[in-house]
Scaffold this active site. Structure first.
Site, PDB file in Angstrom:
ATOM      1  CB  VAL A   1     -60.615  12.658  14.319  1.00 29.41           C
ATOM      2  CG1 VAL A   1     -59.449  12.058  15.265  1.00 29.41           C
ATOM      3  CG2 VAL A   1     -60.003  13.037  12.853  1.00 29.41           C
TER       4      VAL A   1
ATOM      5  CE1 TYR B   1     -57.350  22.372   5.313  1.00 25.68           C
ATOM      6  CE2 TYR B   1     -56.992  24.774   4.892  1.00 25.68           C
ATOM      7  CZ  TYR B   1     -56.458  23.493   5.338  1.00 25.68           C
ATOM      8  OH  TYR B   1     -55.400  23.800   6.005  1.00 25.68           O
TER       9      TYR B   1
ATOM     10  CE  LYS C   1     -57.580  23.086   9.057  1.00 26.85           C
ATOM     11  NZ  LYS C   1     -57.258  22.150  10.126  1.00 26.85           N
TER      12      LYS C   1
END
Length: 304
Positions: A75, A166, A170
């Site tokens: 992806v 991260y 997110k």
């Protein structure tokens, strides 16, 4: 209680060869969904490929009487994301559910994080979400039905040491889900965010000996409900950690209106500005964006 099933539905789940994604795939397949198990099989840092995890999940689903197909595309690229969605169309002729769960970890203090590590994490978590949402969303709109579940984290909500990449990714996923919810509302497409916590390989290096039970099986039913046709919410975030299910949300204090401000006055009024006693909780759908502006303008024009 009537069992909620997915008969006739096709679900695409990324990162479904291991951990949380695998639990989602097994549960939805057990409830009748035909599942695209997407997993490139790379290391936790996103390196290499291995078709084994996706193939093994598919074998388990089929052994239990379900239908599934493996897809090892990454992806991290637009081409890979489209190929994942195409796998659903090629094998099952439709897509009803999209769960983006794929993720990698490259931790480092902010002072040491490289641009390569920053981009690699965003490529899978955030850009990866867009790479599968972008081809799936028009199909769902045209069909008049869709369920999108994107994955955030307490790292995205609250931050954490050593994971700037991260945390950024997110947090960004939340904004993407909100837009999908808004643009899909008139077309039967709902989008929500899961904020999960489970002891999977992403917990490597963490002492979990004192943790309560935190298996992926505790999170999977929450994702299953968000993916089901009876899901009654959109543009929201559900937390699932150690058996606790909760809602996370963004809210504002009513704040303070003045026709003009000085630096000193901001400091003087800060307690009232930060007072959370009567918060504004603005639902994403139908109009949080507009409500935020309208309510703010009302304070100004009303002289409050």
């Amino acid at each position: 209680m009537t069992e909620l099933r997915f008969d006739g539905r096709v679900a695409v789940i990324t990162g479904a060869g291991r951990g949380l994604g695998r639990a989602y795939a097994l549960l939805l397949a057990a409830r009748g969904a035909r599942v695209v198990v997407n997993d490139s099989g790379g290391t936790l840092a996103g390196e290499g490929t291995d078709g084994g995890p996706a193939d093994e999940a598919v074998r388990e689903i089929k052994a239990a009487g379900g239908e599934a197909v493996a897809c090892t595309e990454s992806v991290a690229t637009a081409e890979g994301g489209r190929a994942v969605v195409d796998a659903a169309l090629d094998h099952f002729g439709r897509i009803d559910v999209l769960v983006h769960n794929a993720g990698i970890v490259r931790s480092a203090p902010l002072t040491e994080m490289t641009y390569d590590d920053f981009d690699a994490v965003l490529d899978v978590h955030l850009r990866g979400a867009f790479h599968v949402v972008r081809p799936a969303f028009p199909l769902m709109r045209e069909a008049g039905y869709g369920r999108v579940v994107l994955t955030s984290s307490i790292g995205g909500l609250y931050g954490n040491h050593g994971v700037a990449n991260y945390g950024v990714a997110k947090a960004g996923v939340i904004g993407l889900s909100n837009v999908v919810a808004l643009e899909g509302a008139a077309h039967g497409v709902k989008s929500n965010v899961i904020v999960p916590a489970a002891v999977t390989r992403m917990a490597e290096g963490i002492d979990t000996s004192a943790y309560p039970p935190m298996g992926a099986d505790l999170v999977a039913p929450v994702v299953g409900w968000l993916a089901h046709e009876t899901c009654s919410i959109t543009g929201e975030m559900l937390v699932s950690i150690a058996g606790r299910v909760a809602r996370a949300f963004v809210a504002e204090t009513p704040g303070v209106y003045r026709p003009s401000w000085t630096i000193e006055q901001v400091g003087e009024h800060l307690a009232a500005v930060r007072d959370t006693g009567d918060p504004w909780l603005l639902p994403i759908v139908p109009s949080a964006h507009v409500d935020h502006i309208r309510n703010s303008f009302a304070m100004a024009t009303g002289g409050q």
